[in-house]
Design a protein around this motif. Structure first.
Motif, PDB file in Angstrom:
ATOM      1  N   GLU A   1      -7.093   2.390  -4.158  1.00 37.98           N
ATOM      2  CA  GLU A   1      -6.011   3.293  -4.539  1.00 37.98           C
ATOM      3  C   GLU A   1      -5.453   2.932  -5.907  1.00 37.98           C
ATOM      4  OE1 GLU A   1      -3.332   2.976  -1.262  1.00 37.98           O
ATOM      5  OE2 GLU A   1      -4.703   3.972   0.129  1.00 37.98           O
ATOM      6  N   MET A   2      -5.296   1.642  -6.156  1.00 37.65           N
ATOM      7  CA  MET A   2      -4.788   1.199  -7.462  1.00 37.65           C
ATOM      8  C   MET A   2      -5.763   1.585  -8.578  1.00 37.65           C
ATOM      9  SD  MET A   2      -1.846  -0.654  -7.268  1.00 37.65           S
ATOM     10  CE  MET A   2      -1.871  -2.033  -8.424  1.00 37.65           C
TER      11      MET A   2
ATOM     12  N   ARG B   1       0.830  -1.210   0.000  1.00 43.66           N
ATOM     13  CA  ARG B   1       0.000   0.000   0.000  1.00 43.66           C
ATOM     14  C   ARG B   1       0.864   1.260   0.000  1.00 43.66           C
ATOM     15  NH1 ARG B   1      -5.022   1.597   4.059  1.00 43.66           N
ATOM     16  NH2 ARG B   1      -5.842   3.241   2.719  1.00 43.66           N
ATOM     17  N   ALA B   2       1.982   1.226   0.723  1.00 45.74           N
ATOM     18  CA  ALA B   2       2.901   2.368   0.722  1.00 45.74           C
ATOM     19  C   ALA B   2       3.467   2.597  -0.680  1.00 45.74           C
ATOM     20  CB  ALA B   2       4.034   2.129   1.723  1.00 45.74           C
TER      21      ALA B   2
ATOM     22  N   ASN C   1      -5.578   5.349  -9.197  1.00 40.79           N
ATOM     23  CA  ASN C   1      -4.308   5.740  -9.815  1.00 40.79           C
ATOM     24  C   ASN C   1      -4.245   5.325 -11.278  1.00 40.79           C
ATOM     25  OD1 ASN C   1      -3.113   7.046  -7.621  1.00 40.79           O
ATOM     26  ND2 ASN C   1      -2.294   5.155  -6.779  1.00 40.79           N
ATOM     27  N   PHE C   2      -4.698   4.114 -11.578  1.00 40.55           N
ATOM     28  CA  PHE C   2      -4.667   3.670 -12.971  1.00 40.55           C
ATOM     29  C   PHE C   2      -5.667   4.461 -13.817  1.00 40.55           C
ATOM     30  CE2 PHE C   2      -2.159  -0.136 -11.902  1.00 40.55           C
ATOM     31  CZ  PHE C   2      -1.330  -0.169 -13.020  1.00 40.55           C
ATOM     32  N   GLN C   3      -6.774   4.863 -13.228  1.00 38.09           N
ATOM     33  CA  GLN C   3      -7.749   5.660 -13.973  1.00 38.09           C
ATOM     34  C   GLN C   3      -7.122   6.971 -14.457  1.00 38.09           C
ATOM     35  OE1 GLN C   3     -11.355   6.582 -11.843  1.00 38.09           O
ATOM     36  NE2 GLN C   3     -12.057   8.037 -13.366  1.00 38.09           N
ATOM     37  N   LYS C   4      -6.237   7.543 -13.644  1.00 32.37           N
ATOM     38  CA  LYS C   4      -5.604   8.817 -13.986  1.00 32.37           C
ATOM     39  C   LYS C   4      -4.359   8.649 -14.852  1.00 32.37           C
ATOM     40  CE  LYS C   4      -5.393   9.853  -9.573  1.00 32.37           C
ATOM     41  NZ  LYS C   4      -5.138  10.552  -8.283  1.00 32.37           N
ATOM     42  N   SER C   5      -3.971   7.415 -15.125  1.00 36.27           N
ATOM     43  CA  SER C   5      -2.723   7.181 -15.849  1.00 36.27           C
ATOM     44  C   SER C   5      -2.961   6.966 -17.336  1.00 36.27           C
ATOM     45  CB  SER C   5      -2.004   5.952 -15.272  1.00 36.27           C
ATOM     46  OG  SER C   5      -2.583   4.754 -15.784  1.00 36.27           O
TER      47      SER C   5
ATOM     48  N   ALA D   1       2.041   1.705  -3.547  1.00 28.14           N
ATOM     49  CA  ALA D   1       0.951   2.184  -4.411  1.00 28.14           C
ATOM     50  C   ALA D   1       0.655   3.661  -4.155  1.00 28.14           C
ATOM     51  CB  ALA D   1      -0.300   1.346  -4.185  1.00 28.14           C
ATOM     52  N   ALA D   2       0.741   4.080  -2.895  1.00 28.84           N
ATOM     53  CA  ALA D   2       0.400   5.462  -2.537  1.00 28.84           C
ATOM     54  C   ALA D   2       1.484   6.453  -2.957  1.00 28.84           C
ATOM     55  CB  ALA D   2       0.155   5.560  -1.033  1.00 28.84           C
ATOM     56  N   HIS D   3       2.757   6.070  -2.804  1.00 33.97           N
ATOM     57  CA  HIS D   3       3.842   7.042  -2.973  1.00 33.97           C
ATOM     58  C   HIS D   3       4.762   6.767  -4.162  1.00 33.97           C
ATOM     59  CE1 HIS D   3       2.578   8.564   0.859  1.00 33.97           C
ATOM     60  NE2 HIS D   3       2.903   7.459   1.489  1.00 33.97           N
ATOM     61  N   CYS D   4       4.751   5.549  -4.674  1.00 34.27           N
ATOM     62  CA  CYS D   4       5.658   5.178  -5.768  1.00 34.27           C
ATOM     63  C   CYS D   4       4.897   4.512  -6.903  1.00 34.27           C
ATOM     64  CB  CYS D   4       6.755   4.240  -5.248  1.00 34.27           C
ATOM     65  SG  CYS D   4       7.746   4.924  -3.903  1.00 34.27           S
ATOM     66  N   PHE D   5       3.705   5.013  -7.198  1.00 35.20           N
ATOM     67  CA  PHE D   5       2.869   4.366  -8.200  1.00 35.20           C
ATOM     68  C   PHE D   5       3.550   4.224  -9.557  1.00 35.20           C
ATOM     69  CE2 PHE D   5      -0.459   4.460 -11.496  1.00 35.20           C
ATOM     70  CZ  PHE D   5      -1.103   3.277 -11.178  1.00 35.20           C
ATOM     71  N   PRO D   6       4.348   5.216 -10.006  1.00 35.13           N
ATOM     72  CA  PRO D   6       5.042   5.033 -11.299  1.00 35.13           C
ATOM     73  C   PRO D   6       5.893   3.770 -11.361  1.00 35.13           C
ATOM     74  CG  PRO D   6       5.164   7.322 -10.613  1.00 35.13           C
ATOM     75  CD  PRO D   6       4.570   6.565  -9.454  1.00 35.13           C
ATOM     76  N   ALA D   7       6.391   3.318 -10.205  1.00 31.88           N
ATOM     77  CA  ALA D   7       7.180   2.083 -10.190  1.00 31.88           C
ATOM     78  C   ALA D   7       6.304   0.875 -10.499  1.00 31.88           C
ATOM     79  CB  ALA D   7       7.860   1.912  -8.833  1.00 31.88           C
ATOM     80  N   LEU D   8       5.033   0.907 -10.079  1.00 32.59           N
ATOM     81  CA  LEU D   8       4.119  -0.193 -10.378  1.00 32.59           C
ATOM     82  C   LEU D   8       3.775  -0.226 -11.858  1.00 32.59           C
ATOM     83  CD1 LEU D   8       1.627  -0.102  -7.345  1.00 32.59           C
ATOM     84  CD2 LEU D   8       3.550  -1.652  -7.725  1.00 32.59           C
ATOM     85  N   ILE D   9       3.670   0.939 -12.469  1.00 34.20           N
ATOM     86  CA  ILE D   9       3.377   1.003 -13.901  1.00 34.20           C
ATOM     87  C   ILE D   9       4.500   0.355 -14.706  1.00 34.20           C
ATOM     88  CG2 ILE D   9       3.191   2.615 -15.848  1.00 34.20           C
ATOM     89  CD1 ILE D   9       1.518   4.411 -14.165  1.00 34.20           C
ATOM     90  N   ARG D  10       5.712   0.456 -14.199  1.00 33.23           N
ATOM     91  CA  ARG D  10       6.874  -0.082 -14.924  1.00 33.23           C
ATOM     92  C   ARG D  10       7.025  -1.592 -14.773  1.00 33.23           C
ATOM     93  NH1 ARG D  10      10.993   4.294 -12.349  1.00 33.23           N
ATOM     94  NH2 ARG D  10       9.967   6.199 -13.108  1.00 33.23           N
ATOM     95  N   LEU D  11       6.239  -2.206 -13.907  1.00 27.66           N
ATOM     96  CA  LEU D  11       6.333  -3.651 -13.730  1.00 27.66           C
ATOM     97  C   LEU D  11       5.945  -4.373 -15.019  1.00 27.66           C
ATOM     98  CD1 LEU D  11       4.648  -4.137 -10.217  1.00 27.66           C
ATOM     99  CD2 LEU D  11       7.100  -4.150 -10.731  1.00 27.66           C
ATOM    100  N   SER D  12       6.499  -5.535 -15.223  1.00 27.05           N
ATOM    101  CA  SER D  12       6.099  -6.360 -16.366  1.00 27.05           C
ATOM    102  C   SER D  12       4.674  -6.857 -16.144  1.00 27.05           C
ATOM    103  CB  SER D  12       7.047  -7.546 -16.513  1.00 27.05           C
ATOM    104  OG  SER D  12       6.909  -8.424 -15.403  1.00 27.05           O
ATOM    105  N   SER D  13       4.044  -7.336 -17.214  1.00 28.05           N
ATOM    106  CA  SER D  13       2.670  -7.848 -17.088  1.00 28.05           C
ATOM    107  C   SER D  13       2.562  -8.975 -16.068  1.00 28.05           C
ATOM    108  CB  SER D  13       2.151  -8.304 -18.458  1.00 28.05           C
ATOM    109  OG  SER D  13       2.019  -7.208 -19.321  1.00 28.05           O
TER     110      SER D  13
END
Length: 293
Positions: free
Chosen positions: A120-121, A74-75, A124-128, A77-89
């Motif tokens: 939160e996910m 959760r931390a 965040n994805f809706q805004k990405s 997702a809240a503060h480092c969401f761009p790192a989650l976007i960079r994850l592989s599928s």
């Protein structure tokens, strides 16, 4: 500092892995926020899969690791969401599978952490820029899984958050933001006019299976009511609750958890009214409440 701690955690046997490592990195990310984005892949690689293997074998083992693992996620997702976007599928699927596993959990704090993380996910994805890609992959799975826990009678304490997730999904699908089809183009013989009509039909079929004792008309009216009331949270929530308590599965049960939010509001109103009357509550009781809060 990162490499020795992470390396030790990853190499250790499950019983030797300290749950405090998860707390440590959650605290660091909550403090330094976006400055930790570049470190998230290393953290993910060292702790994610090996911890999941520990906690998902059953709902009992490693209780401290469970909550701390999802607090870390959760931390991130809240503060480092761009790192989650960079994850592989496959890595992102692992994250989503872990969130679904969390809100399926029968322990309330783990289920609530999973649901809050999911919300939160979703936002965040809706805004990405990956909104369409994410929801095309996960919209139907999330809807199906949320309805599963909403209607199984074992997860009533999560009712408020279940409602918020469903409201988000129905508002999003009717907003026009999802410009790519949510249905499998190869498997569906004809195109739907839009995603909203498709999701209505999908939801009717889904709930008809979950509530075989209800008529098709009853289920269709319920789904239409979900879409009609989606912009008014209070009406939307009452509509879902009325549907549940009238169903055969819930009618013979104690459903007070479905009214927990309203009960808490009423208790606070009663307390404020009593505080407004001098002498009705002893000063030491007021002091105790202040300490508890």
């Amino acid at each position: 500092m990162l490499d020795p701690v992470l390396g030790d955690y990853a190499r250790n046997l499950p019983d030797a892995r300290e749950s405090e490592v998860l707390s440590l990195f959650a605290t660091i990310i909550n403090k330094y926020k976006g400055a930790m984005i570049d470190d998230v892949p290393r953290i993910f690689e060292a702790v994610f899969q090996c911890t999941l293997e520990m906690i998902t074998k059953n709902f009992e083992d490693y209780p401290e690791h469970r909550l701390k693992f999802f607090s870390l996620l959760r931390a991130i997702a809240a503060h480092c969401f761009p790192a989650l976007i960079r994850l592989s599928s496959p890595q992102l699927k692992l994250v989503m599978d872990s969130i679904i596993w969390a809100f399926r959990h029968t322990e309330r704090n783990i289920a609530e952490t999973g649901l809050n993380l999911l919300l939160e996910m979703l936002k965040n994805f809706q805004k990405s820029e990956f909104c369409n890609q994410f929801y095309r992959t996960y919209f139907l799975t999330i809807e199906q899984e949320i309805f599963a826990v909403l209607t199984d009678t074992f997860h009533k304490p999560g009712f408020k958050l279940h409602v918020l997730v469903l409201q988000h999904l129905f508002c999003l699908v009717e907003s026009g933001m999802l410009t790519e089809p949510l249905w499998d183009i190869a498997a569906v013989p004809y195109p739907y006019p839009n995603n909203g009509i498709f999701v209505r039909e999908y939801t009717i079929k889904l709930l008809s299976t979950s509530f075989p004792n209800m008529t098709g008309t009853e289920v269709t009216q319920f789904v239409s009511g979900l879409f009609d009331s989606r912009t008014d949270l209070s009406t939307f929530k009452n509509h879902i609750r009325d549907f549940l308590v009238q169903s055969k599965e819930f009618s013979a049960q104690d459903n007070k958890d479905l009214y927990a939010e309203e009960a808490a509001v009423q208790r606070e109103k009663d307390r404020q009214r009593m505080l407004s009357i001098p002498g009705l509550i002893a000063p030491n009781e007021i002091q105790d409440e202040m300490v508890d809060s």
